[in-house]
Design an enzyme around this catalytic site. Structure first.
Site, mmCIF file in Angstrom:
data_model
loop_
_atom_site.group_PDB
_atom_site.id
_atom_site.type_symbol
_atom_site.label_atom_id
_atom_site.label_comp_id
_atom_site.label_asym_id
_atom_site.label_seq_id
_atom_site.Cartn_x
_atom_site.Cartn_y
_atom_site.Cartn_z
ATOM 1 N N GLU A 62 0.832 -1.201 0.000
ATOM 2 C CA GLU A 62 0.000 0.000 0.000
ATOM 3 C C GLU A 62 0.869 1.255 0.000
ATOM 4 O O GLU A 62 1.806 1.374 0.799
ATOM 5 C CB GLU A 62 -0.893 0.031 1.239
ATOM 6 C CG GLU A 62 -1.860 -1.120 1.337
ATOM 7 C CD GLU A 62 -2.643 -1.123 2.645
ATOM 8 O OE1 GLU A 62 -3.761 -1.665 2.660
ATOM 9 O OE2 GLU A 62 -2.127 -0.584 3.652
ATOM 10 N N CYS A 63 0.571 2.176 -0.886
ATOM 11 C CA CYS A 63 1.151 3.512 -0.902
ATOM 12 C C CYS A 63 2.684 3.463 -0.837
ATOM 13 O O CYS A 63 3.323 3.095 -1.795
ATOM 14 C CB CYS A 63 0.557 4.348 0.234
ATOM 15 S SG CYS A 63 0.657 6.130 -0.047
#
Length: 198
Positions: free
Chosen positions: A82-83
């Site tokens: 994620e991210c």
């Protein structure tokens, strides 16, 4: 099931409830992409958000860890990023005109150039459920055409409008900018739903 979770100064954005949900599915082991030399033995890798751009030089210098993660993916290992975790899986991160080598799982460039805020709640609806999360970042990813990378852009904002926030898949790796919340319905259920989009 052993789940390896990145946790250090560069990767520290995690929902506590998400980690608790993982522990229901198996054993969670933490490691540091900054200081550890290789990925611990695991059945799944989780790279959460954080600030890899602030530690890009140190992450680049730890070539042993970057190689370990790259090999894990190429050998069919399961991973979710994620991210900031996704940025770590790109080819490189560009900051102030200088590029720092990352894990080279996705043939993309993550850049902080002309940075501006991307912010908002996100969701994806399946036939059986709705997955929810949020997006918060200043960086951007420059995608390169590659037939092995699957890309979808079907996320919705809190107001139900389509949002151009890509989700990427390469082999058994799923990654994107959205920070997902799976604790409500369980981690295993979350992953089963997520696979519907590929």
């Amino acid at each position: 099931m052993i789940i390896a979770v990145a946790k250090d100064e560069a990767f520290n954005f995690t929902y506590r409830a998400n980690i608790d949900a993982m522990k229901v599915c198996g054993k969670v082991v933490f490691f540091s992409p900054l200081s550890d030399q290789e990925l611990p033995k695991c059945d799944m890798l989780y790279l959460p958000g954080g600030y890899p751009e602030l530690f890009a030089e140190t992450l680049e210098q730890n070539a042993s860890m970057r190689h370990s993660i790259h090999q894990y993916v190429e050998q069919g290992g399961f991973a979710f990023a994620e991210c900031g975790g996704m940025m770590y899986l790109t080819n490189s991160i560009s900051i102030d005109g200088k590029s720092y080598a990352m894990c080279d799982v996705f043939p993309f460039l993550a850049t902080m150039e002309n940075a501006h805020l991307h912010l908002g709640y996100r969701c994806i609806s399946t036939d059986n459920d709705t997955l929810k999360g949020h997006e918060f970042h200043y960086s951007e990813v420059k995608e390169n055409a590659n037939s092995e990378i699957q890309i979808t852009q079907n996320q919705l904002s809190a107001k139900g409008k389509e949002v151009a926030t890509s989700i990427y898949r390469y082999k058994n790796v799923i990654a994107g900018y959205t920070h997902w919340y799976w604790a409500e319905k369980g981690f295993e259920n979350f992953l089963n739903n997520f696979n519907v989009f590929f």
